[in-house]
Write an enzyme that holds these catalytic residues in place. Structure first.
Site, PDB file in Angstrom:
ATOM      1  N   ASP A  57       0.979  -1.544   0.122  1.00 37.78           N
ATOM      2  CA  ASP A  57       0.066   0.210  -0.201  1.00 37.78           C
ATOM      3  C   ASP A  57       0.654   1.239  -0.318  1.00 37.78           C
ATOM      4  O   ASP A  57       0.396   2.568   0.188  1.00 37.78           O
ATOM      5  CB  ASP A  57      -0.988   0.193   1.346  1.00 37.78           C
ATOM      6  CG  ASP A  57      -2.293  -0.986   0.934  1.00 37.78           C
ATOM      7  OD1 ASP A  57      -2.597  -0.608  -0.066  1.00 37.78           O
ATOM      8  OD2 ASP A  57      -2.522  -1.023   2.011  1.00 37.78           O
ATOM      9  N   ARG A  82       0.627  -1.804   7.341  1.00 38.25           N
ATOM     10  CA  ARG A  82       0.970  -0.223   6.948  1.00 38.25           C
ATOM     11  C   ARG A  82       1.571   0.272   7.575  1.00 38.25           C
ATOM     12  O   ARG A  82       2.840   1.425   7.499  1.00 38.25           O
ATOM     13  CB  ARG A  82       0.096   0.076   6.887  1.00 38.25           C
ATOM     14  CG  ARG A  82      -0.981  -0.394   5.365  1.00 38.25           C
ATOM     15  CD  ARG A  82      -1.993   1.300   4.895  1.00 38.25           C
ATOM     16  NE  ARG A  82      -1.047   1.840   4.112  1.00 38.25           N
ATOM     17  CZ  ARG A  82      -1.709   3.093   3.263  1.00 38.25           C
ATOM     18  NH1 ARG A  82      -2.601   3.095   3.306  1.00 38.25           N
ATOM     19  NH2 ARG A  82      -1.343   3.230   2.763  1.00 38.25           N
ATOM     20  N   ARG A 131     -10.265   5.469  10.662  1.00 36.72           N
ATOM     21  CA  ARG A 131      -8.309   5.392  10.774  1.00 36.72           C
ATOM     22  C   ARG A 131      -7.121   6.441  11.654  1.00 36.72           C
ATOM     23  O   ARG A 131      -6.178   5.986  12.273  1.00 36.72           O
ATOM     24  CB  ARG A 131      -7.696   5.451   8.775  1.00 36.72           C
ATOM     25  CG  ARG A 131      -8.476   4.327   8.060  1.00 36.72           C
ATOM     26  CD  ARG A 131      -7.626   3.273   8.622  1.00 36.72           C
ATOM     27  NE  ARG A 131      -8.440   2.411   7.328  1.00 36.72           N
ATOM     28  CZ  ARG A 131      -7.544   2.030   6.853  1.00 36.72           C
ATOM     29  NH1 ARG A 131      -6.882   3.032   6.069  1.00 36.72           N
ATOM     30  NH2 ARG A 131      -8.054   1.233   5.369  1.00 36.72           N
ATOM     31  N   HIS A 160     -11.333   7.702   4.862  1.00 37.43           N
ATOM     32  CA  HIS A 160     -10.538   8.928   4.653  1.00 37.43           C
ATOM     33  C   HIS A 160     -10.592  10.196   5.002  1.00 37.43           C
ATOM     34  O   HIS A 160     -12.045   9.849   3.415  1.00 37.43           O
ATOM     35  CB  HIS A 160      -9.065   8.504   4.709  1.00 37.43           C
ATOM     36  CG  HIS A 160      -7.847   7.469   4.678  1.00 37.43           C
ATOM     37  ND1 HIS A 160      -6.858   7.450   4.483  1.00 37.43           N
ATOM     38  CD2 HIS A 160      -7.750   7.300   5.754  1.00 37.43           C
ATOM     39  CE1 HIS A 160      -6.305   6.181   4.723  1.00 37.43           C
ATOM     40  NE2 HIS A 160      -6.307   6.348   5.610  1.00 37.43           N
ATOM     41  N   CYS A 254      -4.489   9.785  -2.837  1.00 34.53           N
ATOM     42  CA  CYS A 254      -3.630   8.729  -1.894  1.00 34.53           C
ATOM     43  C   CYS A 254      -2.437   9.146  -2.641  1.00 34.53           C
ATOM     44  O   CYS A 254      -1.943   8.425  -1.388  1.00 34.53           O
ATOM     45  CB  CYS A 254      -5.347   7.829  -2.248  1.00 34.53           C
ATOM     46  SG  CYS A 254      -6.146   7.447  -0.788  1.00 34.53           S
TER      47      CYS A 254
END
Length: 263
Positions: A57, A82, A131, A160, A254
């Site tokens: 990611d 992550r 998140r 997000h 992103c």
């Protein structure tokens, strides 16, 4: 930006991910290069962070940190898969001489922070609910010295802030009201009465996961309706196809960490 050299769907941490659907790695890389070249062609300098094996990611570079006027607030990822990405981003900023503050509370960088330097003397909008911990909002305010407005996200598809809201220029935003709690909707309506309002179709096409330089709005190719909305508001939409990155739950924003050095 970070190239998707190791991009794959190896786990599920948002509703868009499906480990049963294979990623076309070659197509993902070509689409990423097209986005990179589009931004460069608009006159922006694009720094490239090297991809690391085992971090599929990492292509979603916006999540690694959040910068304002030369100071960087580092990410602390929610999911352990992550977590190592944060160190790679920290190394990038350290090499560039930025003032770096490591986050003590869970936060996912620009994924959940947006900055509008011309709004109310410089305002940070910050998302929580999936998140980023609300405590990170107060921490970011202390680190960055800008007021932070906390906004609650309520739809896991828009996990997000950058999937539900975007800055169009230094003072104006676009957002999808349905992604936010009723109270947060009232706050946004009060602060930004002239916002471009997106609908669910725009949001599901990742039309809000965009990058704008105040004139050009770079957004996902599927988001044709969103493109018309920003055009009507006086901006120039530029569509790019990021179908492969969308499989992982991200699109243009992103993939881009915006760097804000000291004025």
């Amino acid at each position: 930006m970070c190239p998707p050299e190791h991009f794959a769907i190896e786990y599920v941490i948002n509703p868009w991910m499906d480990t049963g659907t294979a990623v076309d790695a070659g197509l993902a890389l070509r689409q990423w290069h097209f986005l990179h070249d589009t931004l460069a062609g608009l006159g922006h300098r694009v720094h490239v962070l090297s991809a690391q094996a085992g971090l599929p990611d990492m292509v979603y570079a916006a999540n690694g940190a959040f910068s304002v006027d030369g100071t960087v607030y580092g990410a602390r990822f929610r999911h352990p898969q992550r977590a190592p990405e944060a160190l790679a981003h920290q190394g990038f900023y350290a090499a560039g001489g930025w003032t770096f503050a490591e986050g003590n509370h869970v936060n996912e960088g620009e994924g959940d922070f947006a900055y509008l330097p011309g709004a109310y003397g410089g305002l940070i909008l910050a998302g929580h609910g999936f998140r980023t911990d609300p405590a990170a909002h107060a921490e970011a305010q202390e680190v960055l010295g800008r007021p932070v407005v906390s906004l609650k996200l309520v739809d896991s598809c828009f996990y997000h802030l950058d999937t539900a809201l975007a800055a169009l220029d230094d003072r104006h935003i676009t957002y999808f009201p349905g992604a936010f709690s009723a109270a947060s909707q009232r706050v946004l309506a009060q602060l930004f009465p002239d916002a471009v309002i997106a609908d669910q179709a725009d949001a599901e096409a990742f039309g809000l996961n965009l990058v704008s330089d105040g004139r050009h709005v770079v957004l996902n190719a599927e988001a044709t309706g969103m493109g018309e909305k920003v055009r009507a508001a006086g901006y120039q939409p530029i569509h790019v196809d990021l179908s492969e990155l969308k499989r992982g739950g991200g699109s243009v924003k992103c993939a881009v960490a915006e760097l804000r050095p000291r004025p």
